[in-house]
Write an enzyme that holds these catalytic residues in place. Structure first.
Site, PDB file in Angstrom:
ATOM      1  CE  LYS A 578      47.593 -61.432 -42.198  1.00 41.65           C
ATOM      2  NZ  LYS A 578      48.201 -60.153 -42.131  1.00 41.65           N
ATOM      3  CD  GLU A 605      43.949 -56.005 -31.160  1.00 39.25           C
ATOM      4  OE1 GLU A 605      43.414 -56.367 -32.225  1.00 39.25           O
ATOM      5  OE2 GLU A 605      43.364 -56.007 -30.069  1.00 39.25           O
ATOM      6  CB  VAL A 608      42.399 -58.900 -37.124  1.00 38.77           C
ATOM      7  CG1 VAL A 608      41.123 -58.421 -37.804  1.00 38.77           C
ATOM      8  CG2 VAL A 608      42.522 -60.402 -37.231  1.00 38.77           C
ATOM      9  N   GLY A 663      53.289 -50.479 -51.952  1.00 37.34           N
ATOM     10  CA  GLY A 663      53.447 -51.271 -50.729  1.00 37.34           C
ATOM     11  C   GLY A 663      52.140 -51.620 -50.029  1.00 37.34           C
ATOM     12  CD  GLU A 666      51.524 -59.859 -47.382  1.00 33.03           C
ATOM     13  OE1 GLU A 666      52.686 -60.298 -47.300  1.00 33.03           O
ATOM     14  OE2 GLU A 666      50.916 -59.353 -46.415  1.00 33.03           O
ATOM     15  CG  ASP A 677      46.337 -60.899 -45.761  1.00 32.27           C
ATOM     16  OD1 ASP A 677      47.196 -61.486 -45.080  1.00 32.27           O
ATOM     17  OD2 ASP A 677      45.969 -59.728 -45.544  1.00 32.27           O
ATOM     18  CE  LYS A 681      44.578 -58.895 -42.419  1.00 28.23           C
ATOM     19  NZ  LYS A 681      44.520 -57.679 -43.218  1.00 28.23           N
ATOM     20  N   GLY A 796      49.513 -49.973 -42.381  1.00 25.84           N
ATOM     21  CA  GLY A 796      50.486 -48.880 -42.248  1.00 25.84           C
ATOM     22  C   GLY A 796      51.459 -49.183 -41.132  1.00 25.84           C
TER      23      GLY A 796
END
Ligand code: ADP
Ligand code: ASP
Ligand code: MG
Length: 814
Positions: A578, A605, A608, A663, A666, A677, A681, A796
């Protein structure tokens, strides 16, 4: 009578010579055969090398001589004829003469064209003798006839012109009384009417064969070589090239003139005059059908018949205002070049007559410049024209086809596909007959250009994408696996040939120009070279493949800083990182501009909502003329996890710890919990909606405690979560009292954006958002009350990888 010619590779080893003998034996059962042979493959080059070394007082000419000797001795031994003594003593005699000649060149320090012809003539003399004697020894009715006694030329050494009348009558006379079934003739070599040794030009054995075929008026001429015909383009440069079944004389001549070495261009003329077809065949695959060059069976549906290229081109430009409207400049230019024996391969003239540009062999460039500057000495002194400018390192690529003139848009397609791949065109020429469109480009771009044009005109149905992936951690690994799994599907259903050419993690990188075998990529990467970001970029650039795509699967700012470099090379960029898109506005705009300018898609893509089509949808809305009025979104899978699991039975610290361990956050959970974060976005969505803003413009009211905000380290941060448990429990209690859920919401309204924790009441679309899900609601002019909603897993490895995959395919469809 049949006339066959076998080229250098066809007689390049004992094995191949045996193939040739078998073919001749079969042919001779039904007809007499004249067989023209080249020197053993590579020998002409070696003879010239030895000559030049000797001329330059370089003693290593002896090594070159020895290598020539060894090659022939090895072949003779392997052919294993009982007469090898006869052959070896002929070899000995010729090699002695050759050695004497080289010693002479060494002594006098000079290699004239005349001596050069004498020198190279040894190649064909030796090969023809060895083959003829071997055949005789195997009981075949064969004789060698020295073509120098048949082919008469002028004294234009190294590329002599044939006296057809004398030559034809010599050949006819000889064959009238020849009794053997098979006659072996050395190609390429001839004699002048003064009796001097001459040659017909490099590649000239084809020409010898055509002369014999025409003299004997045979039904067809067969040229046997190391490929199965004349290909759509040089098969050594383009794997997908394939043999052309039928081609006209003009097309074949044009292709060979522009570099299709498989046929020596002058070859066509003698057989064309008599309408004798040329059949090109493969000595290693005699059953392949090959190519027929003739005036018949021309398929009128095909437009572009082939693509060829010549390397080692220099461009000479004659320019100056003094040329306008004054006749005679071109005449003087071309006369000068003709006097200097400079062969002009391509000419262009600007319609303003302000400049004339000619393409010639680089070896002629200096000579040409000196001569032309001399011719225009006066005009140059008077500043009417500029001293001639020479550019080197160039090549010509040419599209060839008799039928191109009947079809529009071919040159448009040619130049736009080259342009899309960042191939700069220095000059263009299109013959008035429109059988040929040529362009001068940099030598380094030739392979890419040929592949691009071949794909455009001969494989329009499949498109090759060349992918370079940096960062093969969790997500990157999934991406590679998905590509592996989908490869065949893409090829069959989308006509996309997706190849991974480069892979890198932070330690190693690996490249394979033919595509990395994805069954074994981990092992190859493990054994790869040491990775550096600049080294990776350099290799992608140097490979210079068409439709290249760089994929960034890291979260590294140094990688993001290289996007501009990739885009400037017309290499598409696909990023889940990002950083670039949420960086300083000027940088974001620069990348967008470069992407447009160099026609290289820049897609992100997965910045976000992972694989959810958020940005694509937004882009489509904007492109179709809709206007975004508001965006409401929950964009953090990690914060969702935290607030879905935090209640009066759990401790805030423990939930955050769990999220980190599993996980969902971050490695530094503050990036998620501080809202940075999410702010990135919504910033990206705002920018894609057309609003210019920076990260600082996004209001972000933190829900963290004072100590949490100020923590310097991750440990301090976790400590603050323990100490300030009450603060977090209060947030929960407040929401619970109102029957609300805590959600971390990003908003964009009328040009302003904010992020923050909100109490969401029952019935709101955000209320039941589960697990790692994300939701984005677009309110637009067309969706004013009921928003367009995109919802689903927003984090994921698998879904992120599939989002990257979709971007790669989008680039492919660009
Ligand atoms: P020979 O020694 O048999 O005369 P050449 O080396 O002169 O063979 O010519 C054959 C070579 O021409 C092929 O191996 C190929 O590399 C090259 N070539 C270049 N363009 C073409 C083309 N369009 N079709 C076939 N071969 C080509
Ligand atoms: N041996 C010569 C050359 O290499 C002629 C030929 O092979 O056609 O140019
Ligand atoms: Mg050849």
């Amino acid at each position: 009578m049949k006339v066959l010619k076998f080229g250098g590779t066809s007689v390049g080893s004992s094995n191949n010579i045996n193939n040739v003998i078998n073919i001749l034996e079969t042919y001779s059962k039904s007809s007499k055969v004249a067989c023209i042979v080249s020197a053993v493959g590579g020998i002409t080059d070696k003879l010239l090398l030895a000559g030049n070394q000797a001329k330059n007082k370089d003693k290593s000419f002896v090594d070159s001589f020895n290598s020539i000797k060894d090659i022939h001795i090895a072949i003779i031994k392997e052919l294993n004829t009982s007469q090898s003594d006869t052959i070896l003593s002929y070899l000995d005699e010729k090699l002695n003469a050759l050695k004497n000649l080289l010693d002479g060149i060494y002594l006098i320090n000079e290699l004239s064209p005349k001596t050069s012809d004498k020198l190279v003539s040894f190649g064909e003399l030796l090969s023809s003798f060895i083959i003829a004697e071997t055949m005789k020894n195997r009981g075949l009715s064969a004789e060698r006839k020295n073509s120098q006694e048949l082919i008469v030329t002028n004294s234009n050494f190294t590329k002599a012109e044939v006296n057809y009348n004398l030559t034809y009558s010599n050949i006819q006379g000889y064959f009238k009384s020849a009794n053997q079934q098979i006659t072996i003739l050395p190609g390429f070599i001839s004699k002048s009417d003064m009796g001097e040794i001459t040659t017909l030009g490099r590649g000239g054995s084809d020409f010898t064969a055509a002369i014999v075929a025409a003299a004997l008026k045979v039904e067809q001429l067969e040229i046997w070589t190391d490929v199965s015909g004349m290909y759509t383009t040089n098969p050594k440069m383009v794997k997908q090239a394939y043999p052309i079944k039928n081609i006209s004389y003009q097309e074949a001549m044009e292709l060979s003139h522009f570099g299709a070495k498989v046929l020596y261009p002058p070859t066509v003329q003698p057989v064309l005059d008599l309408n004798i077809p040329i059949h090109i065949k493969n000595t290693n695959a005699p059953n392949d059908s090959g190519t027929i060059i003739s005036n018949q069976n021309i398929n009128n549906n095909t437009t572009v018949k082939g693509i060829s290229n010549i390397g080692n081109i220099a461009l000479l430009t004659l320019e100056g205002s003094g040329m306008i409207g004054i006749p005679g400049f071109s005449k003087r230019l071309f006369e000068t070049l003709a006097q200097e024996k400079v062969n002009v391969i391509l000419i262009t003239q600007a319609s303003s007559e302000h400049s004339i540009c000619i393409g010639i062999d680089t070896n002629d460039a200096e000579r040409a410049k000196t001569a032309v500057d001399k011719t225009f000495e006066n005009e140059i002194a008077l500043h009417k024209i500029d001293p001639i400018v020479v550019e080197t390192g160039l090549s010509i690529i040419a599209l060839v086809g008799d039928n191109m003139k009947n079809h529009q848009g071919i040159s448009g397609k040619m130049f736009s596909s080259l342009g899309k791949n960042n191939i700069n065109i220095r000059a263009i020429a299109q013959g008035a007959s429109e059988k040929n469109i040529s362009a001068v480009i940099a030598y380094k771009d030739v392979k890419k250009a040929l592949n691009t044009l071949h794909e455009q005109f001969f494989e329009a149905k499949t498109k090759q994408l060349n992918v370079f992936i940096t960062g093969v951690g969790n997500v990157g690994e999934r991406l590679v696996e998905q590509i592996k799994q989908q490869k065949i599907f893409l090829k069959e259903n989308l006509k996309i040939n997706l190849r991974v050419i480069g892979l890198s993690n932070s330690r190693k990188m690996v490249f394979n120009e033919d595509g990395i075998d994805l069954n074994d990529w981990k092992n190859q990467l493990f054994n790869g070279e040491q990775a550096t970001l600049s080294g990776f970029f350099q290799q992608v650039k140097d490979l210079n493949l068409r439709n290249s795509i760089f994929v960034d699967v890291t979260a590294n700012s140094d990688v993001a800083n290289l996007y501009a470099n990739y885009l400037r090379e017309s290499i598409g960029v696909v990023a889940c990182n990002k950083i670039a898109c949420s960086s300083d506005l000027d940088n974001y705009k620069l990348l967008k501009r470069l992407s447009l300018k160099y026609n290289a898609p820049f897609l992100f893509e997965t910045n976000v909502g992972a694989g959810l089509p958020v940005i694509d949808t937004l882009n489509n809305l904007v492109a179709s003329g809709d206007k975004i009025t508001s965006i409401q979104a929950v964009l953090s899978g990690s914060l969702n996890f935290v607030f879905n699991n935090f209640n009066d039975n759990t401790k805030f610290h423990d939930v955050v710890k769990q999220a980190q361990e599993e996980g969902y956050t971050e490695p530094d959970p503050r990036i998620d919990l501080s809202g940075v974060d999410v702010a990135r976005k919504i910033l990206i969505l705002a920018r894609e909606s057309g609003v210019e803003m920076n990260l600082e413009d996004i209001s972000n009211e933190s829900f963290l405690s004072e100590a949490g905000i100020k923590s310097d380290t991750v440990d301090d941060f976790f400590q603050s979560l323990i100490t300030d448990e009450v603060h977090y429990q209060n947030l929960y209690a407040s929401a619970k009292a109102k029957n609300c859920q805590l959600k971390y919401v990003a908003q964009f309204n009328n040009g302003k954006a904010s992020v923050g924790l909100q109490e969401i009441p029952e019935g709101h679309p955000f209320y039941n958002l589960e697990g790692k899900d994300n939701i984005v609601m677009f309110y637009t002019q067309r969706y004013p009350e009921q928003p367009m909603i995109i919802k689903g897993a927003g984090a994921g490895a698998d879904v992120t990888a599939s989002g990257l995959f979709a971007d790669i395919i989008r680039v492919g469809n660009n």
